[in-house]
Design an enzyme around this catalytic site. Structure first.
Site, mmCIF file in Angstrom:
data_model
loop_
_atom_site.group_PDB
_atom_site.id
_atom_site.type_symbol
_atom_site.label_atom_id
_atom_site.label_comp_id
_atom_site.label_asym_id
_atom_site.label_seq_id
_atom_site.Cartn_x
_atom_site.Cartn_y
_atom_site.Cartn_z
ATOM 1 N N HIS A 1 0.937 -1.138 -0.142
ATOM 2 C CA HIS A 1 0.075 0.093 -0.096
ATOM 3 C C HIS A 1 0.962 1.337 0.125
ATOM 4 C CE1 HIS A 1 -2.886 -3.061 2.212
ATOM 5 N NE2 HIS A 1 -3.432 -2.786 1.006
ATOM 6 N N ASP B 1 8.365 5.059 7.018
ATOM 7 C CA ASP B 1 8.008 4.456 5.935
ATOM 8 C C ASP B 1 7.254 5.650 4.917
ATOM 9 O OD1 ASP B 1 5.226 4.977 6.894
ATOM 10 O OD2 ASP B 1 5.298 2.569 7.264
#
Length: 261
Positions: free
Chosen positions: A86, A143
């Site tokens: 994702h 991230d």
């Protein structure tokens, strides 16, 4: 209720994270909807600028930790793959979007939420906005592209400080260090973002895409890489109808009418 709202007006597509009761934290459903919506916006020629914002009092609180811990406790491997499945694809879509992306940051932007704002081309913050890199607080590293985008906005030292200390940065400080482009009253945030996006949507879309491409090459490449990218992208822009229209408009002292190609 849809976790992502999609609205079109004046060539601008607005994507609104719509989980206000959870400060728009990312569930798997919201991540998948956001990724799909970005791909659709990139492919739709009628969309010439994109605005990203959040419903309610927050832009996005990052990962929904309630869903995350539930899956971990159930032994579900999904949380361990969400970065590659994702978050990474979302960042690639944001940075590679061939049209301008504006993040209208209302309230808190934390973790992946803040990271996606960094990946936008322009950031407008409401006065109540604050940015938080809280990964270390839950035993995680960066991230959603933050290790790449944040240092390029504010420098290595400030980015490291945000990552290690996990202290929030308010809107005015974010403006001072270059994290955002503009700070406006909260009640004017969305209208300001839409006005700017509409202005860009009426501009030379292909040129904007090539500007993004050239800057991306120059960010990591050598001088020769940058010069080659400029040569190639300038040739691409020179062949567009928008370029011919703009030159003709300049010579004839009139306002150009861009069509985006």
């Amino acid at each position: 209720m849809s976790e992502l709202l999609v609205d079109d007006a004046d060539g601008v597509r607005t994507l609104t994270f719509n989980r206000p009761e959870s400060f728009n934290a990312f569930t798997v459903t919201l991540k998948e909807a956001f990724l799909a919506a970005l791909k659709e916006a990139a492919a739709d020629e009628s969309v010439r600028a994109v605005v990203i914002t959040g419903a309610g009092r927050a832009f996005c609180a990052g990962q929904d930790l309630k869903e995350h811990i539930g899956l971990l406790q159930a032994g579900d491997p999904a949380p361990l793959h969400t970065v590659e499945k994702h978050y990474n694809p979302i960042v690639r879509e944001l940075i590679g979007m061939p049209k301008p992306v504006i993040a209208a940051v209302n309230g808190s932007a934390a973790g992946a939420g803040a990271s996606f704002a960094y990946a936008a081309d322009l950031r407008i913050a409401g006065k109540s906005a604050k940015f938080l890199m809280a990964f270390a607080n839950v035993g995680l590293t960066a991230d959603s592209g933050a290790s790449y985008t944040l240092p390029r906005l504010i420098g290595h030292g400030r980015a490291m400080e945000m990552m290690l200390l996990a202290q929030p940065v308010g809107a005015e400080e974010a403006l001072r260090v270059g994290m955002v482009n503009q700070v406006v009253p909260d009640e004017e945030l969305l209208s300001t973002a839409h006005l700017l996006a509409a202005k860009l949507a009426a501009g030379p879309t292909t040129a904007y895409a090539k500007i993004k491409e050239a800057l991306a090459v120059a960010a990591d490449g050598t001088l020769e890489d940058a010069l080659e990218a400029e040569r190639r992208t300038q040739a691409d822009c020179g062949a567009t109808e928008d370029h011919r229209e703009a030159v003709d408009a300049f010579v004839n002292k009139r306002a150009p009418k861009f069509i985006g190609r």
